[in-house]
Every structure is written in C-alpha cells, then in structure tokens.
Design an enzyme around this catalytic site. Structure first.
Site, PDB file in Angstrom:
ATOM      1  N   ARG A   1       9.596  10.262   9.420  1.00 61.81           N
ATOM      2  CA  ARG A   1       9.153  11.237   8.414  1.00 61.81           C
ATOM      3  C   ARG A   1       7.892  10.787   7.689  1.00 61.81           C
ATOM      4  O   ARG A   1       7.137  11.611   7.181  1.00 61.81           O
ATOM      5  CB  ARG A   1      10.294  11.563   7.451  1.00 61.81           C
ATOM      6  CG  ARG A   1      11.399  12.389   8.139  1.00 61.81           C
ATOM      7  CD  ARG A   1      12.567  12.673   7.209  1.00 61.81           C
ATOM      8  NE  ARG A   1      13.217  11.467   6.749  1.00 61.81           N
ATOM      9  CZ  ARG A   1      14.244  10.868   7.341  1.00 61.81           C
ATOM     10  NH1 ARG A   1      14.748  11.378   8.441  1.00 61.81           N
ATOM     11  NH2 ARG A   1      14.782   9.781   6.839  1.00 61.81           N
TER      12      ARG A   1
ATOM     13  N   GLU B   1      21.971  -1.742   5.864  1.00 61.19           N
ATOM     14  CA  GLU B   1      23.274  -1.938   5.241  1.00 61.19           C
ATOM     15  C   GLU B   1      24.255  -2.614   6.200  1.00 61.19           C
ATOM     16  O   GLU B   1      25.042  -3.461   5.799  1.00 61.19           O
ATOM     17  CB  GLU B   1      23.820  -0.579   4.782  1.00 61.19           C
ATOM     18  CG  GLU B   1      24.999  -0.712   3.857  1.00 61.19           C
ATOM     19  CD  GLU B   1      25.357   0.592   3.184  1.00 61.19           C
ATOM     20  OE1 GLU B   1      26.398   0.614   2.519  1.00 61.19           O
ATOM     21  OE2 GLU B   1      24.610   1.581   3.329  1.00 61.19           O
TER      22      GLU B   1
END
Length: 181
Positions: A63, A100
C-alpha cells in the site's frame, strides 16, 4: 481534529477482529478508492514535507506503493520500491524485521539511490509498531540515502511506531491517527 481530517477518517473502513480477535484493522483501500480522499491525503503529505529537500520517495510494499507513487508524481520526484523478499530482480540489500509472530524481510535494489546519496522520504499507508518502517529506513541508508522523514496516511499511536522512528532520528508525519489497534 479538524473537519477535513474527520472527513478523511470517515473514508477509512474499520474491520473489527481482523486479522485476529481484538484488533481493529484500518483499511485504507476505501480512502484510496475515493478520488478526493486520495488527493487530499497526498496533498497533506506533500504540503507537510515541502521545503525539506526531498530527492526521492520510497514506498513500502504494497500500500506504500499507492501513496508513494502518487506523492512522487505530485512532487515530481523519483520513486523507489521497498519490496518483500524475492520480488526485486537485481542485486539487493535485505533487512529482517520482527512481526508479532515471527520475522519477515524487505529489500531494496543496491543501486536505488544515486551515487553521492539522496534525501529520501519514506512512505507507507500506516505506522503501527514501526518494524517495517525501521527496516526500510535501514535499507535506504545502506543504499546511500538519508531518511530524515517518514509519512503515513494513518498513525496508530498506542503501538509506538512513530516514537521508535523518532528514537532513530526520523521525524514522522501522519495525516490522521486512530486510537486503539
């Protein structure tokens, strides 16, 4: 928050519990799909960085390519892609960063920055924990560029990415922010 920012925030789709329970995913595709929203976002960043001697725009896969490409055209600057591993055809620098649950890698062509260096604006759609942006900044530096600033459509301040960028000497700007994550 002013009315213009509030209006842009309303163009960002919120998807609860994605990619996992408790997370609100901020989807910029609805903002980018709105011609006025995209133009105002690009203009806000271009206006903020005007006069800072930016030579190149670097956008982070994927993006960041949309926002960075639009900024490069608006500002009449070249565009450098920061890609996920294995997507660039020539010699690359590679940088690993933490996610994560594990790690990932981004790459830049070794010749992406002109000989003698360049001042590069790092761009992505969103700054969260800052891992990807810090890895991208390190790549640009390894290629010979300096990264005094990074710009984003959205900041998630609770996750601390902008503070981490500041900690390594990179100012950041976000058009809007959302509390929570």
């Amino acid at each position: 928050m002013n009315d213009a920012t509030r209006d842009l925030r309303e163009m960002v789709r919120a998807i609860p519990d994605y990619p996992k329970t408790g997370i609100i995913f901020r989807d910029v595709t609805t903002l980018f799909g709105n011609a006025e929203g995209l133009a105002r976002t690009v203009d806000a960043i271009a206006d903020h960085v005007a006069g800072h001697g930016i030579d190149l725009i670097a956008g982070i896969d994927a993006r960041g390519f949309i926002l960075g490409g639009a900024l490069a055209v608006r500002m009449r600057k070249g565009f450098v892609p920061i890609r996920k591993r294995g997507k660039l055809p020539a010699d690359v620098y590679r940088e690993e960063y933490s996610l994560e649950y594990g790690t990932d890698e981004v790459e830049i062509h070794k010749d992406a920055v002109p000989a003698g260096g360049a001042t590069v604006l790092l761009v992505d759609d969103l700054i969260a924990t800052g891992g990807t942006a810090i890895a991208a900044a390190r790549l640009i530096q390894r290629a010979g560029g300096t990264v005094p600033m990074a710009a984003f459509a959205i900041d998630l301040p609770e996750l601390g990415g902008a503070r981490k960028l500041a900690g390594i000497g990179i100012d950041s700007y976000a058009v809007m922010s959302f509390e929570g994550h």
